[in-house]
Every structure is written in C-alpha cells, then in structure tokens.
Write a protein that holds these residues in place. Structure first.
Motif, mmCIF file in Angstrom:
data_model
loop_
_atom_site.group_PDB
_atom_site.id
_atom_site.type_symbol
_atom_site.label_atom_id
_atom_site.label_comp_id
_atom_site.label_asym_id
_atom_site.label_seq_id
_atom_site.Cartn_x
_atom_site.Cartn_y
_atom_site.Cartn_z
ATOM 1 N N GLN A 176 0.848 -1.239 -0.107
ATOM 2 C CA GLN A 176 -0.075 -0.084 -0.162
ATOM 3 C C GLN A 176 0.907 1.393 -0.158
ATOM 4 O OE1 GLN A 176 -0.387 -2.629 1.959
ATOM 5 N NE2 GLN A 176 -2.662 -3.032 2.435
ATOM 6 N N PHE A 177 2.137 1.164 0.313
ATOM 7 C CA PHE A 177 2.862 2.288 0.279
ATOM 8 C C PHE A 177 2.951 2.916 -1.146
ATOM 9 C CE2 PHE A 177 5.865 1.359 4.218
ATOM 10 C CZ PHE A 177 4.928 1.688 4.852
ATOM 11 N N GLU A 178 2.403 2.106 -2.017
ATOM 12 C CA GLU A 178 2.301 2.933 -3.290
ATOM 13 C C GLU A 178 1.727 4.148 -3.351
ATOM 14 O OE1 GLU A 178 0.469 -0.172 -5.992
ATOM 15 O OE2 GLU A 178 -1.383 0.143 -5.021
ATOM 16 N N ASN A 179 0.714 4.187 -2.337
ATOM 17 C CA ASN A 179 -0.184 5.517 -2.403
ATOM 18 C C ASN A 179 0.875 6.879 -2.190
ATOM 19 O OD1 ASN A 179 -2.252 3.921 -2.642
ATOM 20 N ND2 ASN A 179 -2.542 3.685 -0.487
ATOM 21 N N LEU A 180 1.987 6.388 -1.615
ATOM 22 C CA LEU A 180 2.775 7.679 -1.044
ATOM 23 C C LEU A 180 3.662 8.137 -2.383
ATOM 24 C CD1 LEU A 180 4.443 6.029 2.054
ATOM 25 C CD2 LEU A 180 2.293 7.422 1.759
ATOM 26 N N SER A 181 3.136 8.822 -3.427
ATOM 27 C CA SER A 181 3.458 9.117 -4.420
ATOM 28 C C SER A 181 4.332 10.273 -4.498
ATOM 29 C CB SER A 181 2.220 9.091 -5.622
ATOM 30 O OG SER A 181 1.577 10.226 -5.191
ATOM 31 N N ASN A 182 4.228 11.009 -3.390
ATOM 32 C CA ASN A 182 4.986 12.242 -3.162
ATOM 33 C C ASN A 182 6.495 12.056 -2.600
ATOM 34 O OD1 ASN A 182 3.250 13.996 -4.260
ATOM 35 N ND2 ASN A 182 1.949 13.831 -2.555
ATOM 36 N N LEU A 183 6.578 10.854 -2.290
ATOM 37 C CA LEU A 183 7.953 10.552 -1.658
ATOM 38 C C LEU A 183 9.167 10.889 -2.353
ATOM 39 C CD1 LEU A 183 7.769 7.090 0.400
ATOM 40 C CD2 LEU A 183 7.841 9.506 1.322
ATOM 41 N N HIS A 184 10.297 11.611 -1.597
ATOM 42 C CA HIS A 184 11.635 11.788 -2.347
ATOM 43 C C HIS A 184 12.529 11.146 -1.373
ATOM 44 C CE1 HIS A 184 9.711 14.969 -4.724
ATOM 45 N NE2 HIS A 184 9.340 15.952 -3.464
ATOM 46 N N TYR A 185 12.193 10.889 -0.335
ATOM 47 C CA TYR A 185 13.482 10.121 0.621
ATOM 48 C C TYR A 185 12.572 8.933 1.143
ATOM 49 C CZ TYR A 185 16.927 9.677 4.242
ATOM 50 O OH TYR A 185 17.871 9.142 4.831
ATOM 51 N N PHE A 186 13.128 7.568 1.093
ATOM 52 C CA PHE A 186 12.340 6.632 1.556
ATOM 53 C C PHE A 186 13.483 5.865 2.111
ATOM 54 C CE2 PHE A 186 9.157 3.006 0.516
ATOM 55 C CZ PHE A 186 8.728 2.907 1.820
ATOM 56 N N ASP A 187 13.674 5.360 3.510
ATOM 57 C CA ASP A 187 14.551 4.809 3.867
ATOM 58 C C ASP A 187 14.126 3.529 4.700
ATOM 59 O OD1 ASP A 187 16.876 3.747 5.367
ATOM 60 O OD2 ASP A 187 17.662 5.408 5.826
ATOM 61 N N LEU A 188 14.141 2.276 4.305
ATOM 62 C CA LEU A 188 13.690 0.995 5.063
ATOM 63 C C LEU A 188 14.534 0.196 5.519
ATOM 64 C CD1 LEU A 188 10.758 0.343 2.698
ATOM 65 C CD2 LEU A 188 10.365 0.627 5.264
ATOM 66 N N HIS A 189 15.880 0.623 5.959
ATOM 67 C CA HIS A 189 17.169 -0.151 6.079
ATOM 68 C C HIS A 189 16.608 -1.114 7.253
ATOM 69 C CE1 HIS A 189 20.795 -1.542 7.065
ATOM 70 N NE2 HIS A 189 21.557 -0.840 6.080
ATOM 71 N N GLY A 190 16.996 -2.378 7.214
ATOM 72 C CA GLY A 190 16.544 -3.401 8.277
ATOM 73 C C GLY A 190 17.599 -3.555 8.989
ATOM 74 N N TRP A 191 17.166 -4.303 10.186
ATOM 75 C CA TRP A 191 18.089 -4.483 11.199
ATOM 76 C C TRP A 191 18.443 -5.996 11.367
ATOM 77 C CZ3 TRP A 191 17.926 -1.574 16.497
ATOM 78 C CH2 TRP A 191 19.229 -1.599 17.162
ATOM 79 N N TYR A 192 19.642 -6.260 11.978
ATOM 80 C CA TYR A 192 19.974 -7.485 12.115
ATOM 81 C C TYR A 192 19.202 -8.387 13.033
ATOM 82 C CZ TYR A 192 24.199 -5.009 10.307
ATOM 83 O OH TYR A 192 24.987 -4.432 9.449
ATOM 84 N N GLY A 193 18.849 -9.376 12.557
ATOM 85 C CA GLY A 193 17.987 -10.247 13.440
ATOM 86 C C GLY A 193 16.521 -10.356 13.126
ATOM 87 N N TYR A 194 16.199 -9.195 12.403
ATOM 88 C CA TYR A 194 14.615 -9.072 11.840
ATOM 89 C C TYR A 194 14.587 -9.233 10.502
ATOM 90 C CZ TYR A 194 14.330 -7.209 16.463
ATOM 91 O OH TYR A 194 14.201 -7.054 17.998
ATOM 92 N N HIS A 195 13.442 -9.424 9.837
ATOM 93 C CA HIS A 195 13.351 -10.140 8.432
ATOM 94 C C HIS A 195 12.233 -9.343 7.857
ATOM 95 C CE1 HIS A 195 14.951 -13.428 11.197
ATOM 96 N NE2 HIS A 195 15.830 -13.421 10.079
ATOM 97 N N LEU A 196 12.651 -7.957 7.412
ATOM 98 C CA LEU A 196 11.859 -7.287 6.532
ATOM 99 C C LEU A 196 12.006 -8.005 5.175
ATOM 100 C CD1 LEU A 196 12.451 -3.637 7.579
ATOM 101 C CD2 LEU A 196 10.488 -4.851 7.788
ATOM 102 N N HIS A 197 10.825 -8.043 4.457
ATOM 103 C CA HIS A 197 10.531 -8.675 3.130
ATOM 104 C C HIS A 197 9.772 -8.137 2.002
ATOM 105 C CE1 HIS A 197 7.915 -11.199 5.003
ATOM 106 N NE2 HIS A 197 7.295 -11.610 3.884
ATOM 107 N N VAL A 198 9.773 -8.397 0.901
ATOM 108 C CA VAL A 198 8.856 -7.933 -0.067
ATOM 109 C C VAL A 198 8.630 -9.204 -0.853
ATOM 110 C CG1 VAL A 198 9.280 -5.433 -0.076
ATOM 111 C CG2 VAL A 198 10.318 -7.236 -1.889
ATOM 112 N N ASP A 199 7.297 -9.183 -1.489
ATOM 113 C CA ASP A 199 7.025 -10.332 -2.241
ATOM 114 C C ASP A 199 7.026 -9.890 -3.749
ATOM 115 O OD1 ASP A 199 6.402 -12.156 -0.401
ATOM 116 O OD2 ASP A 199 4.291 -11.847 -0.174
ATOM 117 N N ASP A 200 6.940 -8.487 -4.094
ATOM 118 C CA ASP A 200 6.988 -7.969 -5.280
ATOM 119 C C ASP A 200 7.273 -6.393 -5.224
ATOM 120 O OD1 ASP A 200 5.638 -6.650 -7.831
ATOM 121 O OD2 ASP A 200 5.871 -8.753 -8.414
#
Length: 974
Positions: A176-200
């Motif tokens: 749903q983050f596709e709604n943020l069409s005005n974003l210029h800066y997007f930082d999702l840097h994960g952390w060791y031991g946690y498992h952020l992921h995307v399917d597409d």
C-alpha cells in the motif's frame, strides 16, 4: 425609536469588536507566515493554541506509546504543539507537517545485544494517521520489537520524507506504500535479526519522484523484477540495496535509465554480475559505487571506467590478479577520493601510477597478497588522509617521500615485512609547514629497526601509536612525549626498548591504553602510571618488574578494564580485580584469592596461573555471570572443586584448574555451562567416574583434559557426541574396559584442521595453554592450540583390541595408547592416518606384524612400539627408516633394521645333487613296488578268471612240491 437606536448601537459595537478580533487573528496569522520560524509561535490571549487541538491530542497519544529515555518528551507540554521537540507545523494552516521521533542517542547498530538491553520497546499508536498533513516522518532507530510495518502510514499521502530505518520492524513491507506518490526520501534499512521482506516491487514503480531509496537488509529474493522496477525511476540519485538477497538478472539488460544516479550501494549481494557493471558504465553521474562482499566479481569485471567516480569500494570480493590492473584503470579518474580494495587476493607490486591519483584521500589495500616496496610516488598524494596497507607482503623501507604527507591522519602498515628506520617518516612529518595531521600510526608486526626518533614527540595530533612486534632498540625518554598531549593509545610491546622514565614524571597525556610488554622497565613498578586516570587497558607483560605492587595500585586497578602483569617477578598479595580482564599469571603472588574477587561480577577473563596461590577454591566465581575464562592452574589450591548451586557462569568458555591438589568429583554445575570450549582438570586428585553429562551437555567442547587424576570406570560411549572435540586427554587414571569403537566418529579429528587466516585466529585461543604429552615430552601448546588434534588414553587399564574405526580419524596428529592391556593386531589401515606426528602404542600386548602402511605416514616424527609381542620384519621405507632401536625394543620376534637382521636359512652347495639322487632312488623303488603290485594282481586275476589255467597252475605247484620233498630226502640220507 430611542430604544431601537440603542439596540442598533450595541449591535454595531458588538460587530466592531468581532471585526477587531478577526483583524487581530489575521494579523497574527500574517506575522506567522512572514517572519517566524518553526520554533517561533504567537498566542493571543483568549484565542487558543497555534496548532490543531485534534492533532495535539494525536501527538500526546503517540507519545504515550514511545520509549522516553531521560524525559526526551519533556517539552511536549502546553497548548502549542508546534513548539514541541521534533514537531513542526505549516506556518499558514497550523497543521503538523513534521514529526521526528528518531531515537535521540547515537549508538553502533552492529551491537544489537547491548542495545536491546538498554532500549525500551515502543509502539506506533494508531493516532498517527490523524496527522494527515505530515510531509516528514522519522521513526528510525527505535525498538518496535519485531512489530509489522504499520500499513496506516500509507494513508499519509502527503509524505515526502519517510525514515523507518533500524527500527526493528519485521515482516512484509506493505505494498500500500504505493499511495505515497510524493515521496522523495524513503529509508527502510532493516536490522540484524529481523526479517523485512517484499513479495513484489511493482508498487515501488508508482513512486516516480523518489530520489533516495534504502532497502538494505530487506529480503528482496522474491522480487525478480527488482532491476526493471529500479530502472523505471529516473529521478533516483541514491540507491542502497546492500545485503538484500537480490535475485539474478538474466541478460539482456534494459536500456540504462538511471540518468541521475550518484550513489549506488550493492554490497553483500552474490548476484551482482559483470553484465551489470558494464551496464553501469553508462552512469556518467555516478560518484559513489560500493560493491563490497559480492563474491561473484572478477578483476576483469571490476575494471569499470567511470570518469566522475569519487568513491569505489570493491573490498571483500576475493579478487585475484595483479593490483596494477585495477590501479592503472582508475588512475584516469582525476576525481577519485576513496578507493577500498581490502580483503581480496590481489598480488603483485603497487605501480608507480598510484601517484597520479592526486585527489585521493582514502586508500585501503589491506589484507591482500601485495608484495614489493611502497612506491616513492605515494608522496605525491598530498590530499591523502588515510593509508591502509596492513596484512600484505610489502618489503623495503618506508619511502622518504611519505614524510611530506602532512594531511595524513591514519597510517596503517602493520603485519608486513617492512624494514629500515623511522627517522625519515617522523623527521619529515615534524617539519610540515603546518602542523602535521597524523593521528593514528600503526606499524605493528614488521622488521623496523633502529631507534624511535625523539621527533615523534613533536607530532602533537598523535592519538594512537602502535610500534609493537618490531626490532626497535634504544631508550624511550621524556623527550619522546614532549608534545603528545592527545596521546591515548601507546603500544610498543615486543621490542628491545628501555623505558627510562622517572617515577615523578608527569605525562602530558592521559592515555586509555598503554602496552609496553617485553620492553625493559627496570626493577620497580612505575609510579607515573597512577597519573593515568583515564587508563582502561594496561599491559606490562614480561617487563622485569619485581617486588610487591605499590599501595596505590589496588584502588587504581579498580578503574581498569584489562590488566596484564603476567611473567614478571611480582610478589605479595593479589591486587583488586579490574572490571573485565585480569592476567597476573607467571608471578609469585601468594595467599588465598581475596574475598573481594566475589564482587567482581563483570570479570570476563581471570588468569592467575603459575603463582603460589593457596587455600581452598571458594565459590567466588559462581556469581560471575560474564566470566568467559578462568585459569587457576599450577597453584597450590586444595579441597573440593565447589559445586555452584543456583548461580553459575553460564557463558563460561574456558576452565583451567589443572595442576593443583583438588579432590572430589567433577562439579556437576558445569553441565549448565553449555558454551564450554576448554575443560582442564588435569593433574589433580579427582575421583569418581567420568560423568556422562559431559558428552550430553557440552556439545561445544574442543579440549577435554582429565589427565593424571584418580578417575575410574569405562570411557563414556557418548563422549563421541562431542563433535567439535580436538583434544581428548584421559591419561594416567584408573580407567578400564575396551576402547569404544565409536571414537572413530569424533568428526573434528576426521579432517585436517585448516590453517587459513591463522593470523585472525579466535580470540579465546590467545589465552589458552594446554599440556600435551607428545614426541616423548610434555609440551605446552598455546598459539597453535586451535590446530592441535590429540587423543591420549595412556597409563590406564584399558583392554581389548584397537578398534579399526579409529583409523577414520585422518586429521589426528597425536595418538597415545601406551601402558594399557591392549591385545590383538595393529589395524592395517592405521597407515592411512597420514597427519600423525606422534604415535605411541608401547607397553601393551599387541601381536602380529607392523602394518606396511606405516610407510605412508610422512609426518610421523615419533613412533614407539616397544614392549609388545610384535613379530616379523620391520618395514623400512619412508619415515620408518629414521627411527632407532628404542622404537621397537621389547618385541623379541621383531627383526630387521634398526634391530638385528632377520635369520636367513641358506641351502648347502651339494644339497641339490643329493636331493636329485634321493629323488631318483625314490622313483626307482616306487616303480618296483608298483610293478610288483600290478603284476601280482594281474596273475591272481587270471587264475580266478581262467579255470584251466588255475588247474594247471596248482598241478604245477604240486609237482614242484613233490620234487622238493624228494630232493630233501636224498640230502638227508647223504
């Protein structure tokens, strides 16, 4: 009428008041829009706050779920929320447009365990979605305890800046983050031991205004279209996808579309291909390219010509080839400031063209196989600030031209073969037209000679000096420190230096680390040490000081984290323990362990071996929950080894209590110390059986030594569960029974221990020392202990045969089964154990011949097969030809070199003739007998078969008998 006019006048007055109030409001609003910053707010009495009340309430709800260290939210009071820390509002509308909740303290994100202990958990309150006008949101560096990334953030459609990095989120990144069409800066840097992921990643293509994107440590392995999606965002200037498990992208690649890209980080992705690097050659705007730890790169693919490149990081890729292939390629880039080629396998000489990179500020070439000398042209890099060439094969001298690098801040040339003197470097830097910038000088582990020039004392910016493990000589005096006011780390260990500093000397610095080990300090402990109130680490290992420690030292040492006074001549009582590490071994300290040690709960390593410490072993270490190593060996401790009941050092990795007078059983609390690597109770008076929980609970054990005790019983079968075991020493006990055939399953001994990167051996082995009986003597193994594999079961009452399964231990170096009651033959395949350096099977009852396969053991330096019942000829090929008679003495049926020759049974010269005559005579007699038997039975058969012949034969006999009778009568008458 009068009344009407009066009423109208009142109404007019009322209206005029309202108009005045409205004008005041407009005036205030105008002032806010034309002159006041984010932190300037004007309130009019009776009108209210300058921010929306609904948004103020939402902010307070958000605050209630946030960890608040040291009242960080203390400014969040009053009506004007636009003045709160981390909050900013629109000057015109009053809506909250910025919310910065970044954790307010800096820390090293790599040390997650310490952070989790100190940082409380936070939650993202649902009221966040009430701040619909937000343009800036920062939740980074907080502890959201593995919660999913909040989908409600996607409703904040005005966001231009979103930072969720290092926030301990977990799970799927909402599409749903596709709604943020005005974003210029997007930082999702994960952390060791946690498992952020995307399917597409399709949703990302609907944010076309992105200029900064960081999805490092986010699992993108299912996003097979990642390359095409990223390429569809031409506005991207910064892209960071390090350690993102990027999928392979097949060729052909799409036309290059990232026309604005300036920074690209793809470190830690093994699917970065040569085709991608060629594709990047179109990135004319690219200034920073970081590809460390990709592993799929080759030196050919790494040669990308990018003329505007300012930073190139190809470290940790195992690149093979000549370093000049890369350096010559980048020498055309006049703008290059940062070049990192560390942790590869580059070889060859550094080319003279290195001097052409005159914009270079950072050059890292460490941990390669580079040889030759440092080129003189290095002196042309006047902008150079950091030069790292450690862990190579560099030789020659430090070029004189380096003395002119006045902007150099960090210089690291450690662990090479560089020789010569230091005068050119120090004298040159001390004469810079402006003050030399050198802050860190690390030259440890070379062949530097001569004296340390006093001009070092003029480099006032020096913070770290490490000249250890060289061949420096001469004296260290006050002049060497005259202007070193910033000196914090001073390390000159393992040189032939005389430190001549008066006890009343007042150093101009306040150091945190001092290491003068193996230098000469004289007989008295230096009193000037007490002036170093910031000191954390003090190493005076083997400096020759003697006598008792000064009175002031006991309190002083309480502030230290690491104290090493080992291998001196110190006497008296033990001092107080420092906070973390204490090594007082190889001295003459006396008395019991002080009771104050029980309060040193932060101790990590405690080494008191080889002293004269006596008394019983109290429970002092039971409460040391951070204790990793305890070494009290070679003292005079008595009594039973204490058994901690409810409190014990669960992270203990190394325990040495050997060579004391301890008795009783092996303490059972050790079953809870599941991280134990070394357990040494050798040379005590312990009794009882070897507990089975050793094999069941201590799966990490590498060294188990119970030698020279009073233990009895059989060897526990589950000892083979110790898959990491490299040293098993149960010698000189009262063990009986047979050798378990499962010993062949000790997997750590099946293969040769790897010596690769021995310079970076595990930290724990730097303090280990294990006594091993091998090659005819007792040897202490220390620095190479991690390469040792040994089984010693000698001097017991073991019986039965040597199991053939033992020969599967192809990585075993030392095997001692001597002084037992072993029987049977030596396994034929024992010669397959080609890594064996020492084999002792003496004083048993072994029988049979020595296997011929022994000739294949080319590393065998000592062999003892004496006092058995072996027989036959000794094999003489290979290594066996080097052993003397003591190897085989006591085997009466063994013969051959080096024992007396085997008996030879020779045939006499005429024996062959006699043998031929005997054979002929035997054949003659045989033919006569055979002829007689055949003729006899033919004659008898004829008589039986033919009646006429039989009658004629018997008549003939009768006539002959009568004739004989007549002749006999005539003779009698005569």
């Amino acid at each position: 009428m009068a009344a009407g006019r009066t009423g109208g006048t009142k109404h007019a007055c009322f209206l005029s008041k309202r108009v005045m109030m409205l004008m005041v409001l407009l005036l205030v609003s105008g002032c806010r829009g034309h002159g006041f910053g984010d932190e300037d707010h004007v309130e009019v009495e009776g009108i209210g706050s300058s921010c929306m009340e609904s948004e103020r309430r939402a902010l307070l709800a958000i605050k209630s779920d946030m960890y608040d260290p040291d009242n960080w939210f203390s400014s969040w009071t009053g009506k004007d929320c636009c003045g709160w820390r981390g909050v900013a509002c629109d000057h015109t509308t009053g809506h909250v447009t910025k919310l910065d909740l970044r954790y307010p303290y800096t820390y090293d994100v790599r040390d997650i365990s310490d952070i989790m202990e100190t940082m409380g958990g936070s939650k993202v309150n649902p009221s966040l979605q009430e701040l619909k006008h937000l343009k800036y949101l920062d939740l980074s560096m907080n502890n959201f305890s593995g919660a999913p990334v909040p989908t409600m953030i996607a409703s904040l459609v005005h966001l231009e800046y979103l930072n969720l990095s290092y926030a301990m989120f977990d799970g799927l990144i909402p599409p749903q983050f596709e709604n943020l069409s005005n974003l210029h800066y997007f930082d999702l840097h994960g952390w060791y031991g946690y498992h952020l992921h995307v399917d597409d990643l399709d949703w990302l293509s609907r944010i076309p205004s992105l200029k900064y994107l960081d999805m490092s440590k986010v699992n993108l392995s299912k996003a097979t279209n990642w390359f095409y999606v990223i390429n569809s965002i031409p506005a991207l200037e910064v892209l960071r996808l390090s350690h993102a498990d990027l999928p392979y992208v097949p060729s052909p690649l799409p036309p290059f579309n990232l026309t604005a890209i300036a920074t690209l980080y793809l470190s830690g992705n093994s699917n970065v291909t040569s085709a991608m690097l060629r594709w990047l050659s179109n990135a004319t705007s690219l200034e920073k390219l970081v590809l460390s730890g990709c592993w799929s790169l080759t030196i050919e693919s790494a040669q990308v010509a990018l003329l505007n490149l300012k930073k190139l990081d190809l470290s940790d890729n195992s690149l093979e080839g000549e370093i000049l292939e890369i350096l010559n390629n980048v020498s055309s880039s006049s703008s290059l400031k940062h070049l990192d080629l560390r942790w590869n396998q580059l070889s060859g000489d550094i080319p003279e063209t290195i001097g052409d990179l005159q914009s270079l500020q950072f050059l890292y070439l460490g941990c390669n196989a580079i040889n030759g000398q440092i080129p003189k042209t290095i002196g042309r890099l006047h902008q150079l600030q950091v030069l790292g060439m450690s862990y190579n094969n560099l030789s020659g001298q430090i070029p004189m031209t380096m003395g002119g690098l006045c902007n150099l801040i960090n210089l690291s040339l450690s662990n090479n073969n560089i020789g010569g003197e230091l005068s050119n470097l120090f004298d040159g830097l001390s004469t810079c037209s402006h003050r030399a910038s050198l802050s860190s000088l690390i030259l440890e582990g070379n062949n530097l000679s001569g004296i340390i020039p006093t001009s070092m004392g003029q480099l006032s910016q020096l913070y770290t000096v490490d000249l250890s493990s060289n061949s420096l000589v001469g004296n260290i005096t006050e002049a060497h420190f005259s202007n070193l006011t910033n000196l914090s780390k001073f390390i000159i260990a393992s040189n032939s230096l005389n430190v001549i500093l008066p006890n009343d000397w007042l150093p101009p610095f306040s150091a945190s680390i001092i290491d003068m080990s193996f230098c000469h300090l004289g007989g008295k402990f230096p009193d000037w040490i007490q002036t170093q109130q910031q000191l954390q680490i003090l190493h005076l290992f083997g400096v020759g000081v003697s006598g008792s420690l000064p009175v002031w030292f006991s309190d002083f040492s309480k502030g230290l984290k690491y104290l090493n006074l080992s291998s001196n001549y110190l006497t008296g009582r033990l001092p107080s323990a420092p906070q973390f590490i204490l090594d007082l071994s190889n001295n003459s300290f006396v008395g019991p362990i002080p009771l104050g040690f029980a309060e040193a709960t932060n101790l990590s390593l405690l080494i008191l071996s080889y002293n004269h410490i006596n008394g019983s072993l109290s429970l002092f270490f039971c409460n040391m929950h951070l204790l990793r190593m305890l070494d009290l060996s070679n003292n005079h401790l008595i009594g039973e080894a204490p058994d901690c009941l409810n409190s014990f050092p669960t992270i203990l990795r190394s325990l040495h209590l050997n060579s004391n007078n301890l008795h009783g059983i092996i303490p059972s609390f050790l079953k809870h110390c599941k991280q134990l690597i070394t357990l040494d109770f050798g040379e005590n008076k312990l009794s009882g059986k070897i507990p089975t929980w050793i094999g069941r609970n201590l799966s990490s054990l590498k060294v188990l030594s119970l030698r020279s005790n009073l233990l009895y019983g059989t060897i526990p079968v589950n000892i083979v569960s110790l898959s990491s075991l490299q040293v098993l020493d149960l010698s000189s006990n009262n063990l009986f029974g047979s050798l378990p055939s499962s010993l062949g399953n000790l997997s750590a001994m099946v293969e040769k221990q790897n010596d690769t990167w021995s310079k970076f051996r595990p930290f724990i082995y730097q303090h280990e020392s294990i006594l091993i009986t091998t090659k005819g003597s007792n040897l202490n193994y220390t620095t190479i202990l991690w390469l040792v594999t040994c089984i010693d079961l000698s001097n017991n009452h073991l019986s039965g045969e040597i199991p053939k399964e033992l020969t599967k231990l192809l990585g075993l170096r030392f095997l001692n089964l001597s002084n037992n009651h072993l029987t049977g033959r030596i396994p034929e395949k024992m010669g397959d154990m080609k890594q064996l350096e020492s084999l002792d099977l003496s004083v048993n009852s072994l029988t049979g011949e020595i296997p011929s396969s022994f000739s294949s053991m080319h590393f065998l330096a000592r062999l003892n097969l004496s006092y058995n019942n072996l027989s036959g000829k000794i094999p003489t090929s290979g290594q066996l030809s080097t052993f003397d008679s003591w190897t085989y003495v006591g085997n009466k049926d063994l013969c051959g070199t080096p024992l007396p020759a085997c008996p030879v049974y020779r045939t006499p010269p005429d024996a062959r003739v006699k043998d031929d005559e005997q054979l002929e005579r035997l054949l003659e007699y045989t033919s006569i007998v055979v002829g007689f038997v055949v003729g006899f039975w033919l004659f008898i058969g004829t008589l039986i078969m033919k009646q006429t012949i039989r009658f004629a034969f018997f008549r003939r006999i009768d006539k002959t008998s009568d004739w004989i009778h007549v002749q006999n009568s005539i003779l009698q008458e005569i």
